[in-house]
Design an enzyme around this catalytic site. Sequence first.
Site, PDB file in Angstrom:
ATOM      1  N   GLY A  99       0.840  -1.159  -0.004  1.00 41.21           N
ATOM      2  CA  GLY A  99       0.023   0.000  -0.015  1.00 41.21           C
ATOM      3  C   GLY A  99       0.821   1.181   0.077  1.00 41.21           C
ATOM      4  O   GLY A  99       1.753   1.443  -0.682  1.00 41.21           O
ATOM      5  N   SER A 100       0.370   2.299   0.796  1.00 40.59           N
ATOM      6  CA  SER A 100       1.055   3.534   0.610  1.00 40.59           C
ATOM      7  C   SER A 100       2.373   3.632   1.270  1.00 40.59           C
ATOM      8  O   SER A 100       3.083   4.592   0.981  1.00 40.59           O
ATOM      9  CB  SER A 100       0.036   4.717   1.384  1.00 40.59           C
ATOM     10  OG  SER A 100      -1.047   4.886   0.465  1.00 40.59           O
ATOM     11  N   THR A 101       2.795   2.713   2.039  1.00 39.21           N
ATOM     12  CA  THR A 101       4.284   2.481   2.302  1.00 39.21           C
ATOM     13  C   THR A 101       5.202   2.410   1.403  1.00 39.21           C
ATOM     14  O   THR A 101       6.331   2.826   1.571  1.00 39.21           O
ATOM     15  CB  THR A 101       4.442   1.381   3.596  1.00 39.21           C
ATOM     16  OG1 THR A 101       4.132   0.102   2.723  1.00 39.21           O
ATOM     17  CG2 THR A 101       3.490   1.606   4.745  1.00 39.21           C
ATOM     18  N   PHE A 102       4.852   1.992   0.253  1.00 42.14           N
ATOM     19  CA  PHE A 102       5.630   1.696  -1.008  1.00 42.14           C
ATOM     20  C   PHE A 102       5.840   3.228  -1.515  1.00 42.14           C
ATOM     21  O   PHE A 102       6.961   3.210  -2.382  1.00 42.14           O
ATOM     22  CB  PHE A 102       5.066   0.936  -1.838  1.00 42.14           C
ATOM     23  CG  PHE A 102       6.156   0.607  -3.094  1.00 42.14           C
ATOM     24  CD1 PHE A 102       7.067  -0.455  -2.796  1.00 42.14           C
ATOM     25  CD2 PHE A 102       5.795   1.210  -4.151  1.00 42.14           C
ATOM     26  CE1 PHE A 102       7.764  -0.882  -3.725  1.00 42.14           C
ATOM     27  CE2 PHE A 102       6.737   0.896  -5.397  1.00 42.14           C
ATOM     28  CZ  PHE A 102       7.712  -0.191  -5.318  1.00 42.14           C
ATOM     29  N   LYS A 103       5.241   4.247  -1.217  1.00 37.88           N
ATOM     30  CA  LYS A 103       5.199   5.623  -1.543  1.00 37.88           C
ATOM     31  C   LYS A 103       6.822   6.237  -1.195  1.00 37.88           C
ATOM     32  O   LYS A 103       7.186   7.142  -1.854  1.00 37.88           O
ATOM     33  CB  LYS A 103       4.192   6.484  -1.118  1.00 37.88           C
ATOM     34  CG  LYS A 103       2.970   6.014  -1.782  1.00 37.88           C
ATOM     35  CD  LYS A 103       1.837   7.141  -1.198  1.00 37.88           C
ATOM     36  CE  LYS A 103       0.463   6.615  -2.026  1.00 37.88           C
ATOM     37  NZ  LYS A 103      -0.707   7.095  -1.227  1.00 37.88           N
TER      38      LYS A 103
END
Length: 487
Positions: A215-219
């Site tokens: 999810g957004s942690t990959f940003k």
Amino acid sequence: MARYIRHAACFCALLLMALLVNAARVQVVQARAHGENPANRRETIARYGRERGDILVGGRPVTGSRDTGEQLRYERTYTDGPLYAPVTGFASQEYGTSFLEHTEDSVLSGSDPLLTPFPLWNDFTRRRNPGGNVVTTLNRAAQKAAFHGLGGRKGAVAAVEPATGRVLALASSPSYDPAALSGNDPRVGRAWARLNADVDKPMLNRAVRQTYPPGSTFKVVTAAAALDAGVIKDVDAPTDSPEPYTLPGTTTSLTNESEGCEDLSLREAFRWSCNTVFAKLGVKVGARDMTATAHAFGFNDHSLRIPFSVARSTFDPTVDKAQLALSSIGQYNTRATPLQMAMVSAAVANGGQIRTPYLVERTTTDDGDTVATAGSRPVRQAMYPATAARLKELMAQVVTEGTGTNAAIPGAVVGGKTGTAQHGIGNSGTPYAWFVSWAQGERDMEPKVAVAVVVEDASAVRGDITGGGVAAPIARAVMKAVLNSRY
């Protein structure tokens, strides 16, 4: 008469010679085959005829041996078994070994030749060494904080020391007691069947053997790729990002959980986790550079061991532009273990460098003499130091005034990134709650810990599953435990 005696004597001599030849054949030529024959229990009896070495956490053993008085004399025991099961694994007389009990078996069982200064003498006398000990890198307080923070919910926590790669915590929930598998009575068989049939998979080490959409942690990775590639030169400049964002080559619109993401700068888009901004950034960076950056962080690596194997985290290099947009926000085929995402956070905290994680500090003889140490760990540059410095600033802002305020620790500098990963057909499954972070105490010269937390709790209300609300408090407890520890 004498002739018959001579014939009898020669015949007896031939029989004796045949017996000697056969004995030599059995003991020398066929020794290996007989030794490895499953019907030969001598090696098994000898293996369990002495106490097994211990696995140590914080200088204290979390394993032991119990004298049963039976033919297979010693059974394995565990202190706080469910707490340390993802690290120790089990040592079973019926079902073998797993995790550290498996990878360090030669030391723990005493068969490692390094445990004796005179291995050839031991071969001659058939003497067996006492089992050696395995000293882990775990921080006892951090491990407890991670396990109790999960509170029985499905999920995992991984924590590493950014500057060295030492694994400080590795928790998985739900867990099990390895002692239930130690012996060879009927209860062990029933426990094995029950654990394998459990739909919650308590023997699965979710911290290293389960991958999730990050999810957004990959940003964090996408932002690093955009900065390294020069796609973003000013983190405060507008990004010319529409809201909603139409995925390239499709009519599908990508939206945001937060409002007001249109044209936001990288700083503000990172702070409020805007999908549209990062999806467009990933497409602009391109599949080649996104894949290269993901690989530098450790994705698509088949060889990672700590020393037991870690599931491969993946970033698909064969995607089209629409798929790349989704991959860049941690969806589509992008998958990661909690340990991998802890490595991502550690790279930001460590100036862009990743130290290969490791779990065993050293191995020793039964009386504490060091046999082997971990040694220096390889370093990989995941991003430019200037990029890491910018990301440290952005992650710190997420905690001070963004979606990660629940991770704040008074007196410490904390950086973080929340994530809510969709999964299931049509994203119908309850989202996974993620949080990745790092922390630096007020007296520390550098960040002391990097953490990744994932919670997959199907019993929760869908709207309550957020990285900041569910996972960040767990990360905070683990970071606080490390910062308060004295090594």
